[in-house]
Scaffold this motif. Structure first.
Motif, PDB file in Angstrom:
ATOM      1  N   LEU A  80      -3.642   0.369  -3.618  1.00 31.66           N
ATOM      2  CA  LEU A  80      -3.675  -0.790  -3.048  1.00 31.66           C
ATOM      3  C   LEU A  80      -3.168  -1.842  -4.103  1.00 31.66           C
ATOM      4  CD1 LEU A  80      -7.133  -0.302  -1.306  1.00 31.66           C
ATOM      5  CD2 LEU A  80      -5.131  -0.140  -0.401  1.00 31.66           C
TER       6      LEU A  80
ATOM      7  N   ARG B 152      -4.742   6.779  -2.079  1.00 31.68           N
ATOM      8  CA  ARG B 152      -3.998   5.628  -1.562  1.00 31.68           C
ATOM      9  C   ARG B 152      -3.950   4.420  -2.704  1.00 31.68           C
ATOM     10  NH1 ARG B 152      -6.858   1.927   2.963  1.00 31.68           N
ATOM     11  NH2 ARG B 152      -8.565   2.219   1.426  1.00 31.68           N
TER      12      ARG B 152
ATOM     13  N   GLN C 165       0.480   5.613   0.309  1.00 28.68           N
ATOM     14  CA  GLN C 165      -0.458   6.441   0.759  1.00 28.68           C
ATOM     15  C   GLN C 165       0.076   7.787   0.654  1.00 28.68           C
ATOM     16  OE1 GLN C 165      -3.608   5.863   3.623  1.00 28.68           O
ATOM     17  NE2 GLN C 165      -2.239   7.040   4.865  1.00 28.68           N
TER      18      GLN C 165
ATOM     19  N   GLU D 206       0.776  -1.086   0.034  1.00 26.26           N
ATOM     20  CA  GLU D 206       0.244  -0.154  -0.042  1.00 26.26           C
ATOM     21  C   GLU D 206       0.951   1.392   0.145  1.00 26.26           C
ATOM     22  OE1 GLU D 206      -3.079   0.052   2.936  1.00 26.26           O
ATOM     23  OE2 GLU D 206      -2.361   2.348   3.565  1.00 26.26           O
TER      24      GLU D 206
END
Length: 146
Positions: free
Chosen positions: A53, A51, A29, A27
């Motif tokens: 993923l 973000r 961010q 991840e």
């Protein structure tokens, strides 16, 4: 990584980070906050987060507006409204939310309890309200918190 900047009466904070999870993958961010003190006991914050993923190969973005209210040296409230969008398949809003958080310093400077009732309006539910409730306990360790 965090970077602060003063913009007149506003304090800006830019942060970026990455995490690797055993089951959920990677991840990345970034977050950009703008804070403005309204009075001794009130603070306004605009928070924007993006973000990525890895496990979903998707980007999502959240915008939240918050009013923080200090009730005493040990307790505070925050009032949040926000929205969320993702790029699956095209950028579109997929939910809205509103919540009130109550945070209480339960012991010394290191143990906190937070309760957060929330209403979520998701596109998948035809924007019908879904109630949620969060309960959180935080313990902060280190010499400054003794």
């Amino acid at each position: 990584a965090i970077r602060y900047g003063q913009l007149g009466q506003w304090l800006s904070r830019f942060s970026a980070g990455a995490a690797e999870y055993v089951d959920d993958g990677t991840e990345f961010q970034t977050r950009l906050d703008f804070d403005r003190k309204l009075s001794e006991d009130w603070l306004f914050r605009s928070a924007s987060r993006v973000r990525w993923l890895d496990r979903k190969d998707r980007i999502d973005a959240t915008q939240t507006l918050t009013l923080f209210h200090r009730l005493s040296a040990r307790a505070g409230l925050s009032y949040d409204v926000g929205l969320r969008a993702d790029d699956d398949p095209d950028w579109q809003l997929d939910s809205y939310f509103a919540q009130v958080r109550v945070r209480y310093r339960a012991y010394n400077k290191w143990l906190f309890i937070e309760a957060a009732p929330q209403l979520v309006f998701r596109e998948d539910d035809d924007y019908d309200p879904t109630p949620r409730f969060g309960l959180r306990v935080d313990a902060v360790f280190g010499a400054p918190y003794r």
